[in-house]
Design a protein around this motif. Structure first.
Motif, PDB file in Angstrom:
ATOM      1  N   GLN A  50       6.490   5.360  13.415  1.00 25.30           N
ATOM      2  CA  GLN A  50       5.625   4.706  12.440  1.00 25.30           C
ATOM      3  C   GLN A  50       5.472   3.224  12.794  1.00 25.30           C
ATOM      4  O   GLN A  50       6.343   2.626  13.403  1.00 25.30           O
ATOM      5  N   ALA A  51       4.350   2.645  12.375  1.00 25.05           N
ATOM      6  CA  ALA A  51       4.113   1.220  12.637  1.00 25.05           C
ATOM      7  C   ALA A  51       3.126   0.676  11.619  1.00 25.05           C
ATOM      8  O   ALA A  51       2.360   1.426  11.001  1.00 25.05           O
ATOM      9  N   PHE A  52       3.164  -0.625  11.453  1.00 24.51           N
ATOM     10  CA  PHE A  52       2.199  -1.325  10.613  1.00 24.51           C
ATOM     11  C   PHE A  52       1.445  -2.329  11.484  1.00 24.51           C
ATOM     12  O   PHE A  52       2.046  -3.057  12.275  1.00 24.51           O
ATOM     13  N   VAL A  53       0.125  -2.351  11.333  1.00 28.65           N
ATOM     14  CA  VAL A  53      -0.715  -3.295  12.072  1.00 28.65           C
ATOM     15  C   VAL A  53      -1.380  -4.214  11.054  1.00 28.65           C
ATOM     16  O   VAL A  53      -2.139  -3.751  10.198  1.00 28.65           O
ATOM     17  N   LEU A  54      -1.093  -5.509  11.148  1.00 25.20           N
ATOM     18  CA  LEU A  54      -1.617  -6.491  10.192  1.00 25.20           C
ATOM     19  C   LEU A  54      -2.819  -7.209  10.793  1.00 25.20           C
ATOM     20  O   LEU A  54      -2.694  -7.885  11.819  1.00 25.20           O
ATOM     21  N   PHE A  55      -3.977  -7.039  10.164  1.00 26.62           N
ATOM     22  CA  PHE A  55      -5.197  -7.701  10.614  1.00 26.62           C
ATOM     23  C   PHE A  55      -5.449  -8.974   9.797  1.00 26.62           C
ATOM     24  O   PHE A  55      -4.903  -9.150   8.705  1.00 26.62           O
ATOM     25  N   ASP A  56      -6.315  -9.813  10.329  1.00 28.97           N
ATOM     26  CA  ASP A  56      -6.654 -11.060   9.653  1.00 28.97           C
ATOM     27  C   ASP A  56      -7.544 -10.821   8.440  1.00 28.97           C
ATOM     28  O   ASP A  56      -7.540 -11.602   7.500  1.00 28.97           O
ATOM     29  N   ASN A  57      -8.326  -9.736   8.472  1.00 29.91           N
ATOM     30  CA  ASN A  57      -9.222  -9.463   7.349  1.00 29.91           C
ATOM     31  C   ASN A  57      -9.416  -7.963   7.153  1.00 29.91           C
ATOM     32  O   ASN A  57      -9.102  -7.151   8.033  1.00 29.91           O
ATOM     33  N   VAL A  58      -9.929  -7.598   5.990  1.00 31.30           N
ATOM     34  CA  VAL A  58     -10.102  -6.193   5.624  1.00 31.30           C
ATOM     35  C   VAL A  58     -11.164  -5.523   6.489  1.00 31.30           C
ATOM     36  O   VAL A  58     -11.044  -4.343   6.842  1.00 31.30           O
ATOM     37  N   GLN A  59     -12.211  -6.257   6.835  1.00 29.16           N
ATOM     38  CA  GLN A  59     -13.296  -5.672   7.636  1.00 29.16           C
ATOM     39  C   GLN A  59     -12.770  -5.168   8.984  1.00 29.16           C
ATOM     40  O   GLN A  59     -13.126  -4.068   9.431  1.00 29.16           O
ATOM     41  N   ALA A  60     -11.925  -5.971   9.625  1.00 33.02           N
ATOM     42  CA  ALA A  60     -11.367  -5.566  10.918  1.00 33.02           C
ATOM     43  C   ALA A  60     -10.458  -4.351  10.756  1.00 33.02           C
ATOM     44  O   ALA A  60     -10.495  -3.413  11.568  1.00 33.02           O
TER      45      ALA A  60
END
Length: 236
Positions: A50-60
């Motif tokens: 399992q992993a979590f990927v944190l983006f700068d914004n919701v659109q991405a």
């Protein structure tokens, strides 16, 4: 389905992949959709794969979820969904962070309130989905024509012979065909990636204009914080 937010929860990952390789591969796969703030790969007992990927914004994050759902990643089909909660890093940035102990108390109060409302019929249980329109890049013939024209002008100035094969050098030692395919497969005309030895790769397209579009878009792409994709034309 969880509410759209900047953090994606990725599961069904081969747990035998070493953490540095996993994080680099996930970065390569998801980074083309937008700026990544962090990747958290879980390795403790019961949480592997399992992993979590944190983006700068919701659109991405939404673009990545839609594009990579079911992608075959080291032999297994990825499951991608929005995380249940906003990550602490994002919450601290937008000023909505609540310490875990206070958060638990708030959630308990909210749950009790919802139970009371259900008993008196105050909740209709109907949710309206918000659809986000995501543009996955400009692949129009107009864009390809302009890009090809620009690259041919550059070729006239230097010693560059456009071809349908791109050559990548100075790649990280653990970079493999799948990581590069993650980047190039979204471009029209892509055929395959070949790595004759560590650090070098050839990417083949069906014709030179398609290869030129990919070169223009991905040359200089950040594979990680320390590694950049260096592309040029190879010999046909």
């Amino acid at each position: 389905m969880n509410a759209p937010n900047q953090t994606l929860y990725v599961s069904n990952i081969d747990w035998k992949i070493k953490k540095p390789v996993l994080k680099r591969a996930l970065h390569t796969l998801f980074n083309r959709h937008g700026k990544i703030l962090d990747i958290i790969a879980l390795r403790s007992e019961g949480l592997r794969g399992q992993a979590f990927v944190l983006f700068d914004n919701v659109q991405a994050a939404t673009a990545a979820l839609q594009a990579e759902q079911g992608f075959t990643f080291f032999g297994k089909d990825l499951k991608v969904e929005y995380a249940r909660e906003k990550s602490d890093r994002i919450a601290k940035r937008d000023g909505t962070f609540i310490p875990k102990d206070r958060r638990d108390k708030h959630q308990n109060k909210k749950r009790l309130k919802e139970d009371d409302e259900n008993e008196i019929g105050g909740v209709d249980g109907e949710n309206k989905d918000k659809k986000l329109k995501i543009t996955h890049g400009d692949s129009s013939s107009h864009a390809m024509t302009n890009t090809t024209h620009d690259m041919k002008e550059e070729s006239a100035k230097g010693d560059i012979t456009p071809s349908n094969i791109l050559f990548a050098e100075s790649l990280p030692q653990d970079c493999n065909e799948m990581m590069l395919a993650c980047l190039f497969r979204s471009y029209a005309g892509y055929k395959e990636v070949r790595i004759p030895r560590a650090g070098l790769a050839f990417v083949e397209f069906d014709d030179e204009p398609h290869a030129t579009v990919a070169l223009k878009a991905l040359n200089g792409f950040k594979l990680s914080a320390d590694d950049t994709l260096n592309l040029k034309y190879g010999k046909s």
